[in-house]
Enzyme design. Sequence first.
Site: not given
Ligand code: URA
Length: 430
Positions: A88, A167, A174, A189, A193
């Site tokens: 990621h 999220d 946000r 966050s 995931k």
């Molecule tokens: N990427 C994400 O998945 N969440 C965040 O809060 C910031 C970047």
Amino acid sequence: MTPNAVDVIKAKRDGGRLTDEQIDWVVARYIEGAVAEEQMSALAMAIVLRGMDAAETARWTQAMIDSGDRLDLTVGVDLGGRPLVDKHSTGGVGDKITLPLAPLVAACGAAVPQLSGRGLGHTGGTLDKLESIPGWRATLSTEEMLAQLEDVGAVICAAGAALAPADKKLYALRDVTGTVEAIPLIASSIMSKKIAEGTGALVLDVKVGSGAFMKNLADATELARALVSIGVEHGLRISAVLTDMSVPLGRAVGNAVEVAESIEVLKGGGPADVVELTVALAREMLSLAGLSDVDPAEVLASGKAYETWCRMIAAQGGDPEATLPAAKHVEVVEAVEDGVLIGLDAYAVGVAAWRLGAGRARKEDPVQHAAGVMCLAKPGDTVHKGQPLLELRTDTPELLAAARDALAGGIVIGDAPREPKPLIIDTLRG
Ligand code: URA
């Protein structure tokens, strides 16, 4: 006593710790709608200002995982002994690394489930890039995804709505309340995931610099530590690689242009920085997957990663040989003097590409597949007055002026080259 939203907000506002019960309650009730958007936005702002410690962040992550389904990629699928490993990136400009990396690591013998997102703001999204390939489909059922993982070893597709829905809801909030930039919220966050997706090992590319969320090394290191600590707590094999994002990665910034550059890399060419990072992240992923005896540089050179790419694209309806869309209008930005290019600001180039139509301002906006910026020169290059430095590409010529404005101050020409920044700054291992 059952928590209530106002008490939870006040506790954080006044600098206290949230209890496990308060965290579980507020996240679960937010999903149901019993905690209102304005209450969650006040709490998010209190978290931005007061922070959360490691234990609070771990619990918050768990509550977001528990808000939805958790995939188990080891049940009902025969990966033929391939270990699962994912990557990621926290997001950057020209960051197309997932595209060559997923097929490369699959060609090395691992299984790579890449559940990806779309771009918002100046950083691009992997799915938007791949959708510039005619016929390619981002949305797969879980069965289709598992079948492709079994057959090809790599899948890049949209994360289903059932993975960490808290999220999704909170991120959208946000995004419009100035509360994205809080390390505990970013870390929870991302990790909610990734953990819900069910990978066993994860490499994080934590970007540092003007084109990234984290503008300086201290903040990026803190984010990397928070991410690794959540991963360790959830039993993942995990590492975080801190990488420079002060200049765009590679030469292409956009959608189709980044796919084309990724294909060059998979065919054994492409810009040196993209190749370096792809191979370095592949090595880190293979090491976590227990395949450190495989050399990704050799596999890349052998053409096997390109073969895997073609199978991965075709499995999702895409034509790997198709001509990619080309922009209707191309304008160049020239050097204004002789010298050495010493600065090409990632944020400025990212915003320019976004304004040309490569990105979106709201979730529901479409993107232009052919729009973007090609960097014809990179920092360290000697340039001459009038030499083309950038190519601005768009289907909508009215957008060119805004892209030029975004570049103001982003291109710096000096007398002598500066010491180049290392691309790979540090690696933290869990
Ligand atoms: N990427 C994400 O998945 N969440 C965040 O809060 C910031 C970047």
